[in-house]
Scaffold this motif. Structure first.
Motif, short mmCIF file in Angstrom:
data_model
loop_
_atom_site.label_atom_id
_atom_site.label_comp_id
_atom_site.label_asym_id
_atom_site.label_seq_id
_atom_site.Cartn_x
_atom_site.Cartn_y
_atom_site.Cartn_z
N ARG A 187 7.22 -5.12 -5.82
CA ARG A 187 8.12 -4.48 -6.78
C ARG A 187 7.98 -2.96 -6.71
O ARG A 187 8.98 -2.22 -6.71
CB ARG A 187 7.79 -4.97 -8.19
N LEU A 188 6.74 -2.48 -6.64
CA LEU A 188 6.52 -1.04 -6.55
C LEU A 188 7.12 -0.47 -5.27
O LEU A 188 7.73 0.60 -5.27
CB LEU A 188 5.02 -0.75 -6.61
N ALA A 189 6.93 -1.18 -4.18
CA ALA A 189 7.47 -0.70 -2.91
C ALA A 189 8.98 -0.60 -2.94
O ALA A 189 9.57 0.37 -2.45
CB ALA A 189 7.02 -1.62 -1.78
N LYS A 190 9.63 -1.59 -3.54
CA LYS A 190 11.10 -1.58 -3.62
C LYS A 190 11.60 -0.43 -4.49
O LYS A 190 12.72 0.06 -4.30
CB LYS A 190 11.60 -2.91 -4.17
N SER A 191 10.77 0.02 -5.42
CA SER A 191 11.17 1.13 -6.29
C SER A 191 10.76 2.48 -5.72
O SER A 191 10.86 3.50 -6.41
CB SER A 191 10.56 0.94 -7.69
N GLY A 192 10.27 2.49 -4.49
CA GLY A 192 9.92 3.74 -3.83
C GLY A 192 8.50 4.20 -4.06
O GLY A 192 8.15 5.33 -3.69
N GLN A 193 7.67 3.37 -4.64
CA GLN A 193 6.29 3.76 -4.95
C GLN A 193 5.33 3.08 -3.95
O GLN A 193 4.45 2.31 -4.32
CB GLN A 193 5.94 3.36 -6.38
N ALA A 194 5.52 3.40 -2.66
CA ALA A 194 4.74 2.73 -1.61
C ALA A 194 3.26 3.05 -1.71
O ALA A 194 2.40 2.18 -1.47
CB ALA A 194 5.28 3.13 -0.24
N VAL A 195 2.91 4.29 -2.05
CA VAL A 195 1.50 4.66 -2.14
C VAL A 195 0.81 3.88 -3.25
O VAL A 195 -0.30 3.35 -3.07
CB VAL A 195 1.35 6.18 -2.37
#
Length: 320
Positions: A8-16
């Motif tokens: 979910r975080l990755a899909k929202s642009g929060q890969a780190v």
């Protein structure tokens, strides 16, 4: 769970933040989290590709008990992704995995049936049958066993998709204009020790290094499918395809011959045979006489594996 939250975080642009979550969970014993982090680092999205880092997380996932992580680590150990290639260590890892994993056990049985040197290269090759001198076309009868052919087809079957190319006008993927088969390339993470040893065998018959080969591509041709006359060279390539090796994986079908119209050579596929031909002249330029076709299959299904070999080593992680 950590995996779902990280995705979910990755899909929202929060890969780190997603990577930190997976690292914490993986370090705490979550095998799926460790494996997903390794996959992201191998894939190069949503994180920057880091093969050495991926190997660390694969090892962690394997230690926790992730079977797929073990098999992936074995492949990368053999082909030198993220660390120098080490066949003896890869084989030792496979023997460990085989003790409790039937997939690993099946792979080990195939490898142990091969005549291999300690570095995984072949000991002994079939006598070549020259079919044409210039361009050079050579058949190697029974280069593969039936079990090895079945293994390649099985690995490739999971990767098959209709042949496509990018339309240079629109940038969209469109149906391939001259090849109507289904195919899939066996990339580094799927290059198990059976595939790796076969790639080394292909290198041996072609007098090249295994690092010069593009990922082995498995193709399936059903009735009516064909590969119309073409050259395997790439226009303007700095690192040209100098040799092609075709591995015929089955028989019992009709049609599907490999035809070289410029020199009048037609080869009927036989399961286990390899066909090698040069794509370039002595000066390195593409040789138009190597134009060839996979004639239409009229009955059954033809399975084939192709290894395109370049003039210099290629990076299987970045090659187009």
């Amino acid at each position: 769970m950590a995996v779902e939250e990280a995705e979910r975080l990755a899909k929202s642009g929060q890969a780190v933040a997603a990577a930190e979550l997976l690292a914490n969970a993986g370090g705490g014993g979550d095998a799926d989290a460790a494996m997903l982090l390794a996959v992201w680092l191998l894939r190069g999205t949503p994180l920057r590709r880091d093969l050495a880092g991926a190997r660390v997380w694969l090892r962690r996932a394997m230690e926790i008990g992730h079977v797929d992580a073990a098999l992936t680590e074995i492949a990368l150990t053999a082909n030198g992704s993220g660390a120098p290639a080490d066949w003896p260590r890869a084989l030792a890892l496979l023997r460990t995995a085989a003790a409790h994993d039937p997939v690993g056990a099946a792979q080990l049985a195939l490898v142990e049936a091969m005549a291999l040197a300690p570095d995984g290269t072949p000991v002994g090759l079939p006598r070549p049958e020259p079919l044409h001198a210039a361009p050079r076309i050579v058949r190697f009868p029974a280069l593969l066993t039936p079990a090895e052919c079945a293994h390649l087809a099985g690995v490739g079957a999971a990767l098959l998709e209709p042949a496509r190319v990018i339309d240079p006008r629109t940038g969209a993927w469109v149906a391939h204009p001259i090849r109507t088969s289904d195919g899939g390339a066996i990339g580094p993470t799927r290059e198990d020790l059976v595939v790796r040893a076969i790639n080394a065998r292909v290198a041996a018959i072609s007098g090249t290094s295994v690092e010069q080969g593009e990922p082995l591509t498995v193709l399936r041709y059903r009735p009516g499918q064909e590969y119309r006359p073409h050259l395997d060279t790439i226009q303007g390539a700095a690192n040209q395809r100098i040799v092609t090796v075709l591995l015929y994986l089955n028989q019992g079908f009709a049609g599907g011959e490999t035809h070289f119209p410029e020199v009048g050579v037609t080869v009927t596929p036989r399961g286990g045979d390899a066909l090698l031909f040069a794509n370039t002249r002595a000066d390195g330029r593409p040789d138009p006489a190597t134009r060839h076709a996979g004639l239409p299959v009229t009955q059954g299904a033809k399975w084939l594996a192709t290894r395109w070999i370049r003039a210099a080593p290629v990076d299987p992680w970045t090659i187009a």
